[in-house]
Design an enzyme around this catalytic site. Structure first.
Site, short mmCIF file in Angstrom:
data_model
loop_
_atom_site.label_atom_id
_atom_site.label_comp_id
_atom_site.label_asym_id
_atom_site.label_seq_id
_atom_site.Cartn_x
_atom_site.Cartn_y
_atom_site.Cartn_z
N CYS A 193 0.87 -1.17 0.00
CA CYS A 193 0.00 0.00 0.00
C CYS A 193 0.91 1.23 0.00
O CYS A 193 2.12 1.10 0.08
CB CYS A 193 -1.01 0.01 1.14
SG CYS A 193 -0.32 0.18 2.79
N CYS B 197 -1.99 1.43 -4.35
CA CYS B 197 -0.71 2.05 -4.68
C CYS B 197 -0.61 2.38 -6.16
O CYS B 197 0.44 2.81 -6.63
CB CYS B 197 0.47 1.20 -4.22
SG CYS B 197 0.64 -0.38 -5.04
N CYS C 171 3.70 -0.40 -8.44
CA CYS C 171 4.17 -1.77 -8.29
C CYS C 171 4.60 -2.32 -9.65
O CYS C 171 3.80 -2.38 -10.57
CB CYS C 171 3.05 -2.62 -7.70
SG CYS C 171 3.63 -4.23 -7.16
#
Length: 151
Positions: free
Chosen positions: A11, A85, A89
């Site tokens: 997160c 997020c 990623c």
């Protein structure tokens, strides 16, 4: 997937949702899984309300520290669970990715964090059931491709 899967929870601040999820997975799966937790913009400390919410149900996450998300963490993981997020990623082929849409507990009172905690617990229980199906030897499924890939 490896005999001992690695699950990464991500997160933004690595101070609430991902820390609670990691705490649940450690509690529910124990030594059968390696648990990682990171954030794209980690805070200096875990959200004390998240700590309190987990303590209410007997899970201690006070010793955890927010970590920065690294490419190496993603590469080492079999399952990557993101929680708000965005595109931070990195994506690698052969990994299982899921995005869990969850409210951010930051700045919320304990009574509003409890439902978030409970939703995370339910999702982690489902993940454990998928990683370790009852009656199926995990070693026998090591060469089977990971379940659905969701981005």
């Amino acid at each position: 997937m490896t005999d001992k899967p690695t699950v990464l929870f991500v997160c933004v601040h690595n101070a609430g949702r991902s820390q609670m999820a990691a705490g649940f997975l450690r509690a529910l799966a124990g030594h059968r899984v390696t648990v990682l937790s990171a954030g794209s913009e980690p805070k200096d400390a875990i959200n004390p309300i998240a700590v309190a919410a987990m303590a209410e149900i007997g899970i201690d996450i006070t010793g955890n520290t927010p970590q920065i998300l690294t490419t190496e963490d993603v590469r080492a993981s079999d399952v990557v669970i993101t929680m708000g997020c965005g595109d931070a990623c990195p994506i690698f082929p052969g990994k299982r990715y899921e995005d869990w849409e969850l409210d951010d507990p930051a700045g919320q009172p304990l009574e509003d964090v409890r439902p978030i905690r409970d939703e995370i617990r339910a999702r982690v229980r489902t993940l454990v059931d998928e990683l370790f199906p009852v009656g199926v030897s995990h070693e026998a499924t090591a060469d089977v491709p990971p379940p659905r890939m969701t981005m």
